[in-house]
Design a protein around this motif. Structure first.
Motif, PDB file in Angstrom:
ATOM      1  N   VAL A  17       0.739  -1.551   0.280  1.00  0.00           N
ATOM      2  CA  VAL A  17       0.350  -0.169  -0.582  1.00  0.00           C
ATOM      3  C   VAL A  17       0.761   0.991  -0.090  1.00  0.00           C
ATOM      4  N   LYS A  18       0.327   1.743  -1.197  1.00  0.00           N
ATOM      5  CA  LYS A  18       0.953   3.497  -0.941  1.00  0.00           C
ATOM      6  C   LYS A  18       0.144   4.346   0.446  1.00  0.00           C
ATOM      7  N   SER A  70      -6.479  11.507  -2.175  1.00  0.00           N
ATOM      8  CA  SER A  70      -7.382  10.084  -1.376  1.00  0.00           C
ATOM      9  C   SER A  70      -6.222   9.156  -2.057  1.00  0.00           C
ATOM     10  N   ALA A  71      -5.974   8.353  -1.467  1.00  0.00           N
ATOM     11  CA  ALA A  71      -4.384   7.548  -1.213  1.00  0.00           C
ATOM     12  C   ALA A  71      -5.705   5.837  -1.943  1.00  0.00           C
ATOM     13  N   PRO A  72      -4.764   5.290  -2.820  1.00  0.00           N
ATOM     14  CA  PRO A  72      -5.748   4.030  -3.602  1.00  0.00           C
ATOM     15  C   PRO A  72      -5.596   2.556  -2.492  1.00  0.00           C
ATOM     16  N   ARG A  73      -6.392   1.853  -2.627  1.00  0.00           N
ATOM     17  CA  ARG A  73      -5.733   0.975  -2.132  1.00  0.00           C
ATOM     18  C   ARG A  73      -5.359   0.335  -1.904  1.00  0.00           C
ATOM     19  N   ASN A  74      -4.570  -0.079  -2.979  1.00  0.00           N
ATOM     20  CA  ASN A  74      -3.218  -0.742  -3.234  1.00  0.00           C
ATOM     21  C   ASN A  74      -2.763  -0.054  -4.190  1.00  0.00           C
TER      22      ASN A  74
END
Lengths: 440, 504
Positions: free
Chosen positions: B275-276, B284-288
């Motif tokens: 994960v980042k 918003s940060a991505p899921r994976n």
């Protein structure tokens, strides 16, 4: 009223019992200290109780077994998490200080000591211990955990981000993903925080659940609540109850949910029940707010009295609670002393929560410019905590900066405008005065 | 208080994860719940790995989510949709996988508003009454070439009970056996009875083996039989069966035992996607994002659980067999060997004590362990030894022998088709490894015969045993593996589980 008084007294009595001094080791010089004993139900108790009972039995037979001593210390710290009993810290500390003397280069001992330091809010010590542990055992996720928490609490957010990425790269498990979520939450990325906490919960599935899984589920529920997804939040709190029966944090989550839904009597009942079992200052503060919002002055006063008593107990057990009480003190007894404590809290833990606490204290004594600077510092990362945003809005409003106040209050309205029972009408009034839609 | 103390999230882990000399609760024993961080990640926790021949096939079986209570509803254990499960095979002796089988799972929920696992009687794996379904795909990566071997393979439901999942094996499990593309291989993934057997309670209580506990430093007057700590528990199994020629480097079925190409080395692993922490653009940060990170691996049984120190377990789980040299220090100086003179002082004497009869540590003192790590206990001579690594090695030129109670000690009793040449479901790896760690294979100690006495004593090496010789089911029975694929026995049902009757 009488019932609540009883509840408060029970909680206080519980605290007084648990502060009975932990036994200290006598014995020959150089020999390991005597193992402190904790009375637990090894058969019908929680899984942690059963582990403690098993380890104590083992130590009865082999008192010098360092691995068992370390296991007991860690189990006591876990029990402290589950019961909010600060006297367990001293018992764990007795074991860990002694182990550290004999095994100064044992990464697992350093991590356990770091955990204790975090629990006692001695974050600089935790930082040292975590750094040493990670140097001795590169890739040890529990060492990352101590180090990341310490950095976050000390306001060293960039370092914490780097370490969190390293921890998640090494092993994206519940412990790492929960911290990824927190990094995002502090920056106001609530959707990203929910995603990561959801992944943490998935990665934390274990037979029989457990407190760690339940804790992540509570945090997920809290994030969902903050973003207005009340039904999903309710499910998360219910899952936490299933994973760890009688989990106080899950009941508190439900209480906050009831506050958000406007069911104050329901919330009051939950708070009363939880506070009896787990007298945490944070919970009692919210209990007081609910009582106040219901017009129950006696109940509110009782609760605030209890908060002060709890704070005394924590301080006696070596836990610094200046930051936790900063906002409470500003509301209850604003003035020079409260400001001084908030300043001390910021010095000890220079993070955004401390900036917020100081901002609110300065606001209460009319130092508006300085308060505004502190509020800016609190929100510098983009934090969307509704209470901190409300503080910023109120400060901006008092300084006659309506646009700025509106910007902050809009965040409150878009997240959880009923974050506090007693402040909900105040938030609504402010919204109305600033020309924003009053929350339902 | 308000400070977010999720160290606990890590340290509770340490609580449950502490094993070694002192050990903690049985809940963390063996391959079950071993590494601190993994202890909270059951679905990605690889508990055991088996590999054995039958006819012209090799069976590779990886188990996950150990210590699974049959009565685990309503949220029954399933495979992780976020987890990449893999079985890796090295066939040219360079300790790097040449063939990797990847398993990816996908869950579907029929009615998300129901808390029920099933809404009626389930009579087939695809029955609409099964509210939570899981399917999976199998992909092979061979020398860099990817081939999809199967898609949308059904997993059976867990064994809920006679009302929900009647006629479990015939109606639900057997129909869930999938066929691999090309038709020469089979796959099965689902809940099974945990075939591992060991007295976890005694082993992790300072190695107090019940059959000889009167000799323990904290003696118990009477010796007793062992107690299977996995009795009545289930596990989630991924089983794969392929022809021998699918796995060997030249595609043939070797017949010469002492030949490098006859020995394959394998391990199983579980990985989660990276994960980042923060998104680069501030959104918003991505899921994976990006590659998978290995969080659990298993080759030779008990290496991770017993030999790798606590502080190194996370690292060990994230690294690959080709880099195992960094762990040879603790592996070649096993803690259990050092523990023996401490807990059985009347029998074992440490190096440096008068009458020393336990092996010292290090490569020079442990040629037996070097042999284990280099395939020499799988029929290879020193001249053909492979590079050392924690890989379960199987000599496919050795004719298969069905595992039974009688040959549970495998190679220690002259059965070359059993552990440490591969591992059958019935191989008693705990007894074998206890005796090996004590030196049964070493010249000047056991000289390769468990009947030989530990030097200076009248006690044979074979006395080092946990007293659990076969897989115990419920209170009154034992579990025998199936005679055909997927071999692992049917799971205990939730309905009967709490009574531990052992009737699947």
């Amino acid at each position: 009223m009488i019932r609540r008084a009883t509840a408060a007294h029970t909680a206080l009595a519980l605290l007084l019992v648990v502060t009975a001094p932990a036994c200290r080791g006598g014995g020959a010089p150089g020999a390991p200290v005597a193992v402190p004993r904790v009375a637990v139900d090894g058969v019908g108790g929680t899984p942690t109780d059963r582990r403690i009972a098993a380890t104590q039995a083992k130590l009865d037979a082999t008192p010098n077994d360092d691995t068992a001593r370390l296991a007991l210390a860690s189990q006591l710290l876990q029990k402290a998490r589950e019961t909010a009993d600060p006297s367990l810290y001293e018992r764990a500390g007795t074991l860990l200080d002694d182990l550290t003397k004999r095994r100064p280069s044992d990464a697992a001992v350093l991590v356990a000591s770091g955990t204790l330091a975090l629990a006692r809010h001695d974050f600089r010590r935790a930082l040292n211990l975590g750094t040493k542990a990670l140097a001795l055992a590169p890739g040890f996720n529990s060492a990352y955990a101590v180090l990341i928490d310490a950095n976050n609490e000390l306001g060293r957010y960039d370092v914490a981000v780097t370490l969190t990425q390293a921890m998640a790269d090494a092993k994206p498990d519940l412990a790492a993903l929960a911290r990824v979520s927190y990094v995002r939450e502090l920056r106001g990325d609530l959707d990203g925080a929910i995603t990561a906490m959801g992944q943490a919960v998935t990665a934390g599935q274990a037979p029989g659940g457990g407190e760690n899984l339940a804790y992540a589920q509570v945090l997920l529920g809290q994030l969902l609540l903050t973003t207005g997804r009340l039904d999903a939040a309710e499910r998360a709190f219910a899952d936490a109850e299933t994973a760890f029966r009688g989990f106080p944090a899950a009941a508190i989550g439900r209480a906050r949910l009831l506050v958000a839904r406007g069911d104050l009597p329901g919330a009051a009942g939950l708070y009363a029940d939880v506070v009896r079992r787990a007298p945490l200052a944070e919970y009692v503060i919210e209990q007081a707010e609910v009582a106040r919002a219901m017009g129950d002055t006696t109940g509110a006063n009782e609760a605030t009295g209890l908060v002060n008593a709890i704070a005394k107990v924590y301080r006696a057990n070596g836990v610094n609670v200046d930051l936790e009480l900063a906002v409470f003190s500003a509301d209850e007894k604003p003035g020079k002393d409260a400001v001084a404590r908030a300043r001390r809290a910021l010095k000890d833990r220079p993070g955004i929560q401390a900036h917020d606490g100081l901002a609110w204290n300065l606001f209460k004594v009319g130092k508006l410019d300085e308060a505004a600077a502190e509020a800016d510092a609190a929100l510098a990362l983009g934090w969307k905590d509704p209470r901190a945003r409300y503080h910023a809005a109120a400060i901006a409003d008092a300084r006659g900066r309506a646009d700025e106040a509106r910007t902050h209050l809009q965040v409150v309205l878009a997240t959880n405008p009923r974050f506090s029972a007693s402040l909900a009408p105040v938030v609504a009034d402010l919204a109305g005065r600033l020309g924003l839609d009053r929350p339902a | 208080m308000r400070h977010r103390s999720w160290v606990a999230v890590g340290t509770a882990a340490a609580t449950i994860g502490l094993i070694g000399a002192g050990g903690a609760s049985p809940a963390n024993a063996s391959s079950h719940r071993e590494a601190p961080a993994i202890s909270a990640d059951a679905t990605a926790d690889n508990t055991d790995f088996y590999m054995f021949r039958d006819g012209g096939n090799v069976n590779l079986i990886a188990n996950f989510a150990g210590l699974e209570l049959p009565q685990g509803g309503p949220n029954f254990v399933k495979f992780g949709d976020d987890v990449l499960y893999e079985i890796h095979v090295d066939n040219n002796g360079d300790v790097v996988p040449d063939i990797t089988y990847q398993f990816r799972f996908r869950s579907t929920v029929g009615n998300p508003n129901s808390f029920l696992y099933n809404t009626g009687q389930v009579t087939s794996p695809s029955d609409p009454d099964l509210n939570v379904k899981q399917t999976y795909s199998v992909k092979r990566i061979k020398n860099g070439v990817e081939t999809m071997l199967a898609t949308d393979v059904l997993t059976p439901p867990v064994n809920v009970g006679p009302r929900s999942t009647p006629n479990y094996e015939a109606a639900l499990a057997t129909p869930a056996i999938g066929t691999l593309a090309g038709g020469a291989g089979k796959v099965f993934s689902g809940q099974r009875e945990d075939p591992f057997f060991a007295d976890l309670g005694s082993i992790f209580d300072l190695l107090a083996l019940r059959p000889i506990q009167s000799n323990h430093v904290i003696g118990t007057p009477t010796n007793t039989n062992g107690v299977d700590g996995l009795k009545g528990l289930n596990v989630h199994t991924i089983a794969l069966q392929v022809p021998i020629g699918d796995l060997t480097s030249d595609g043939t079925t070797p017949t010469t035992v002492d030949r490098k190409a006859s020995v394959i080395g394998a391990y199983a692993s579980a990985s989660r996607q990276r994960v980042k922490v923060l998104s680069l653009d501030g959104g918003s940060a991505p899921r994976n994002a990006g590659r998978f990170v290995q969080v659990s691996r298993l080759g030779i049984p008990l290496v991770n659980e017993v030999l790798i120190p606590l502080g190194s377990k996370d690292k060990w789980n994230s690294t690959f067999p080709k880099d195992d040299a960094q762990f040879f220090g603790p592996i070649l100086d096993p803690e259990p060997t050092r523990l023996l003179p401490v807990v059985y002082p009347s029998v074992f004497k440490a190096q440096g004590q008068p009458g020393a009869n336990t092996p010292g540590g290090g490569a020079a003192n442990r040629p037996d362990l070097i042999q284990l790590l280099t395939g020499q206990l799988s029929g290879l001579s020193a001249a053909n030894a492979l590079p050392p690594a924690d890989l379960l090695r199987l000599n496919v030129a050795v004719a298969p022998v069905t595992g039974t109670d009688a040959n549970r000690l495998g190679a220690l009793q002259g059965d070359a088709a059993g552990f440490p040449n591969g591992r059958r479901l019935t191989d008693d790896v705990v007894d074998i490894e206890l005796q090996v760690l004590a030196g049964v294979l070493l010249p000047g100690f056991g000289n390769g015969n468990p009947a030989n006495p530990i030097p200076g004593t009248g006690v044979p090496y074979s006395a080092l045993a946990d007293g659990v010789d076969r897989d115990e089911g419920g209170a009154s029975n034992t579990v025998t593996p199936l005679v055909t694929f997927p071999y692992v026995a049917p799971p205990f049902s939730g309905y009967s589980g709490s009574q531990n009757t052992g009737t699947p």
